[in-house]
Design a protein around this motif. Structure first.
Motif, PDB file in Angstrom:
ATOM      1  N   ARG A 194      -4.063  -1.093  17.655  1.00 54.39           N
ATOM      2  CA  ARG A 194      -3.147  -1.318  16.546  1.00 54.39           C
ATOM      3  C   ARG A 194      -3.376  -0.307  15.429  1.00 54.39           C
ATOM      4  N   ASN A 216      -9.230 -13.473   5.601  1.00 51.52           N
ATOM      5  CA  ASN A 216      -9.397 -13.070   6.988  1.00 51.52           C
ATOM      6  C   ASN A 216      -9.112 -11.590   7.181  1.00 51.52           C
ATOM      7  N   ASP A 217      -9.861 -10.984   8.102  1.00 46.34           N
ATOM      8  CA  ASP A 217      -9.677  -9.561   8.361  1.00 46.34           C
ATOM      9  C   ASP A 217      -8.256  -9.233   8.800  1.00 46.34           C
ATOM     10  N   PHE A 218      -7.623 -10.151   9.551  1.00 45.21           N
ATOM     11  CA  PHE A 218      -6.289  -9.791  10.046  1.00 45.21           C
ATOM     12  C   PHE A 218      -5.268  -9.713   8.915  1.00 45.21           C
ATOM     13  N   GLN A 264      -6.790   4.006   8.292  1.00 50.60           N
ATOM     14  CA  GLN A 264      -6.774   2.696   8.925  1.00 50.60           C
ATOM     15  C   GLN A 264      -8.181   2.271   9.282  1.00 50.60           C
ATOM     16  N   ARG A 309       0.837  -1.190   0.000  1.00 50.02           N
ATOM     17  CA  ARG A 309       0.000   0.000   0.000  1.00 50.02           C
ATOM     18  C   ARG A 309       0.880   1.250   0.000  1.00 50.02           C
ATOM     19  N   PHE A 351     -11.890  -3.763  11.907  1.00 48.30           N
ATOM     20  CA  PHE A 351     -12.853  -4.616  11.218  1.00 48.30           C
ATOM     21  C   PHE A 351     -13.970  -5.084  12.148  1.00 48.30           C
ATOM     22  N   TRP A 385      -6.073  -8.574   5.908  1.00 51.35           N
ATOM     23  CA  TRP A 385      -6.340  -7.240   5.335  1.00 51.35           C
ATOM     24  C   TRP A 385      -5.788  -6.144   6.236  1.00 51.35           C
ATOM     25  N   SER A 386      -5.964  -6.321   7.560  1.00 46.89           N
ATOM     26  CA  SER A 386      -5.422  -5.312   8.479  1.00 46.89           C
ATOM     27  C   SER A 386      -3.932  -5.156   8.260  1.00 46.89           C
ATOM     28  N   SER A 414     -11.669 -12.503  13.885  1.00 49.09           N
ATOM     29  CA  SER A 414     -10.653 -12.618  12.839  1.00 49.09           C
ATOM     30  C   SER A 414      -9.903 -11.314  12.592  1.00 49.09           C
ATOM     31  N   SER A 415     -10.153 -10.280  13.422  1.00 48.90           N
ATOM     32  CA  SER A 415      -9.478  -9.012  13.146  1.00 48.90           C
ATOM     33  C   SER A 415      -8.034  -9.012  13.632  1.00 48.90           C
ATOM     34  N   ARG A 419      -2.236  -5.776   5.541  1.00 45.62           N
ATOM     35  CA  ARG A 419      -2.000  -5.074   4.272  1.00 45.62           C
ATOM     36  C   ARG A 419      -2.271  -3.579   4.449  1.00 45.62           C
ATOM     37  N   LEU A 420      -3.324  -3.241   5.226  1.00 45.54           N
ATOM     38  CA  LEU A 420      -3.627  -1.820   5.450  1.00 45.54           C
ATOM     39  C   LEU A 420      -2.509  -1.157   6.242  1.00 45.54           C
TER      40      LEU A 420
END
Lengths: 293, 284
Positions: free
Chosen positions: A173, B174-176, A91, A83, A94, B178-179, A99-100, B181-182
């Motif tokens: 985070r 999974n969201d983590f 930011q 990115r 989620f 993507w997190s 799963s965040s 990558r963000l």
């Protein structure tokens, strides 16, 4: 009046179409501005396109039309490549606390990822850069304390935290990266009622104290009302009403907003059910825009 | 948390599948074979290559398991052969895990044409019967242990690629991830930090189940004369040599038993690992 300043995020006529048979038009021409330091609530029922807006802003979804600018620069969709550093000022927290966070890493190193990003952005951002983060450097322990956990928790794995605690860690985070746009994509919807307000309030307090704009996406109006300065009400891929929270709350103009507000149960023991109109045809009424006071 | 005695804690550390008599026996046999791999030649009573004993001496006369058609001690040869068969099986499994996992990671993470290209190639390899393809490859390369491993490698990586790809596909959304990558993770960092650790457990289980198969495939190739060359003590070629002396039963039975115990014991360990790591499969 916020319109005197340059918006952090400027979205114009966003269109998102998900491929399929038939293709789903998730977002149909949405425009809004987000200004520094404000908390904006994006509300609407499931499937109205709220989360898609969040994904467009973070580059996870490529809009089919329209333009999204972050500090005047177009947002590049996230592909295989890393990115762009500039855009890491946006930011997101989620929805699913399960799963965040990476279940195989202790939470300390995961927060450190955010801190490292903040450091990188500081080193790269030139003076006068609007996205340049400011503030003292912190460590994961500081951040855990800021979100109401113990500094010693950094060696624990996400599995040993409750859902609300995990969303706090995810917030820590995201904010450790010192973003100036924080998006909460239904961050509280999977939490129990007593935790929801606490996490929402914590997110808004920390984001605002960092000078970031918080876009808080939720279908729970009663919590959004507590923290949002401004509301965007979405229905069927469009924004049907927007304005200061109190104005929308006390004087809803659009039929859909009226129904949405009517659906909030009143704790009076009467057990009233919200009055739902026979069809949704009335919701096609033109958008209502409340002026800022 | 209740306090447990050290013995009880040690017991709990053993995967549940190995805690029953059969599993425990398999674990001990596998362990014994691994030890023999390390110290085999040192404890062998005779030189496994020396041809100075009486020929075709039955078990118990001159030596523990008898001697072969050239007067070599069978027991010493089986001990020395452990290093060849099990050692090469381990090398083979490690290599196929490495290659297969890498391709699976790339296919699963990058998707689109990368995925298509890798997976169609994988399907192509898997379309051939394993042993036949290994035989053809080994025959084309020429008979040697190195070529046998190479040939076995050609047929054994695809299963890792498929398993790892499917795990990556599940993890990727999974969201983590993507997190990460963000937060500016590069693709490599994302794979290393968020994806790879999640693929390790199932891949190791597959690998442990594969050790027995790999040993079988390698000794099979040697049996067909496409692997170890004489006088290398390799179990498959020992069984092969026994075929022409069918009345001397010990020549084939003991190397055969060695192969059998290795395959069974490592399969049991793989099963136990799978049961321990995958809560979806109830321990039997």
């Amino acid at each position: 009046m916020p319109s005197e300043r340059a918006p952090v995020i400027r979205a114009r006529d966003i269109e998102v179409v998900y491929p399929g048979h038939p293709p789903v038009r998730a977002v149909r021409g949405v425009s809004f501005d987000l200004f520094k330091g404000e908390v904006v609530g994006l509300v609407g029922e499931s499937g109205c396109g709220k989360s898609t807006i969040a994904k467009v802003l973070t580059g996870l979804v490529r809009p089919a039309g329209g333009a999204v600018e972050y500090h005047g620069q177009p947002i590049r969709p996230l592909g295989v490549r890393r990115r762009p550093l500039f855009q890491t000022g946006i930011q997101m927290v989620f929805q699913d606390p399960g799963s965040s966070l990476n279940p195989r890493r202790p939470v300390g190193p995961q927060i450190r990822d955010g801190l490292e990003l903040a450091l990188r952005r500081r080193r790269q951002a030139g003076p006068g850069d609007p996205a340049q983060p400011a503030g003292p450097t912190a460590n994961p322990g500081d951040w855990l304390e800021r979100v109401g956990l113990a500094a010693g928790d950094q060696t624990r794995y996400p599995g040993s935290f409750s859902g609300g605690q995990r969303q706090r860690v995810a917030t820590a985070r995201a904010l450790a990266a010192e973003p100036d746009v924080l998006i909460g994509d239904e961050p509280i919807s999977a939490l129990d009622a007593s935790t929801q307000a606490k996490v929402a309030y914590l997110m808004s307090k920390l984001a605002v104290s960092q000078g970031a704009v918080l876009l808080f996406i939720s279908h729970d109006l009663s919590v959004v009302r507590l923290i949002a300065d401004r509301l965007l009400v979405m229905w069927s891929g469009r924004i049907v009403e927007s304005g200061p929270t109190e104005a929308v709350w006390s004087n809803p103009g659009h039929p859909y907003t009226k129904v949405l507000l009517g659906a909030i149960p009143a704790p009076d023991g009467a057990g009233r059910l919200p009055a739902v109109p026979a069809g949704t045809a009335a919701f096609d009424a033109p958008p209502v825009i409340h002026d800022d006071p | 948390m209740t306090r447990r005695s050290p013995t009880a804690r040690l017991w709990r550390a053993i995967p549940p599948g190995l805690r029953q008599p059969l599993g425990l026996a398999a674990g001990l046999i596998a362990l014994a074979w691994l030890v023999i791999c390390l110290i085999g030649p040192a404890i062998a009573p005779f030189d496994p290559l020396a041809q100075d004993l009486p020929r075709f001496s039955p078990p118990g006369e001159v030596s523990f398991l008898g001697t072969d058609e050239l007067g070599r001690d069978l027991f010493s040869r089986i001990l020395a052969g452990a290093r060849v068969t099990i050692g090469l099986a381990l090398v083979l499994v490690c290599l196929s895990m490495l290659i297969g996992s890498l391709l699976g990671l790339l296919a699963g993470f990058f998707g689109r044409w990368v995925d298509e290209a890798i997976m169609r190639f994988t399907d192509l390899v898997m379309a051939f019967p394993t042993v036949i393809l290994a035989m053809v490859t080994a025959a084309a390369l020429g008979a040697s242990l190195f070529n046998a491993v190479l040939a076995a490698l050609v047929v054994s990586w695809p299963q890792y690629a498929r398993v790892v790809r499917s795990i990556v596909l599940g993890l990727r959304g999974n969201d983590f991830v993507w997190s990460g990558r963000l937060l500016g993770f590069s693709a490599v960092r994302s794979i290393r930090v968020d994806i790879l650790p999640g693929t390790m457990g199932p891949t190791l289980v597959l690998a442990s189940l594969d050790i027995g198969t790999a040993a079988l495939l390698l000794s099979g190739l040697s049996f067909l004369g496409l692997g170890a060359r004489p006088p290398t003590p390799e179990w498959g070629s020992m069984v092969s040599a026994a075929v022409s002396h069918f009345d001397k039963w010990w020549l084939g039975v003991f190397p055969g038993l060695a192969i059998l115990t290795v395959v069974i014991s490592f399969n049991f360990i793989g099963d136990a690992l799978r049961d321990a790591l995958d809560p979806g499969v109830a321990p039997r």
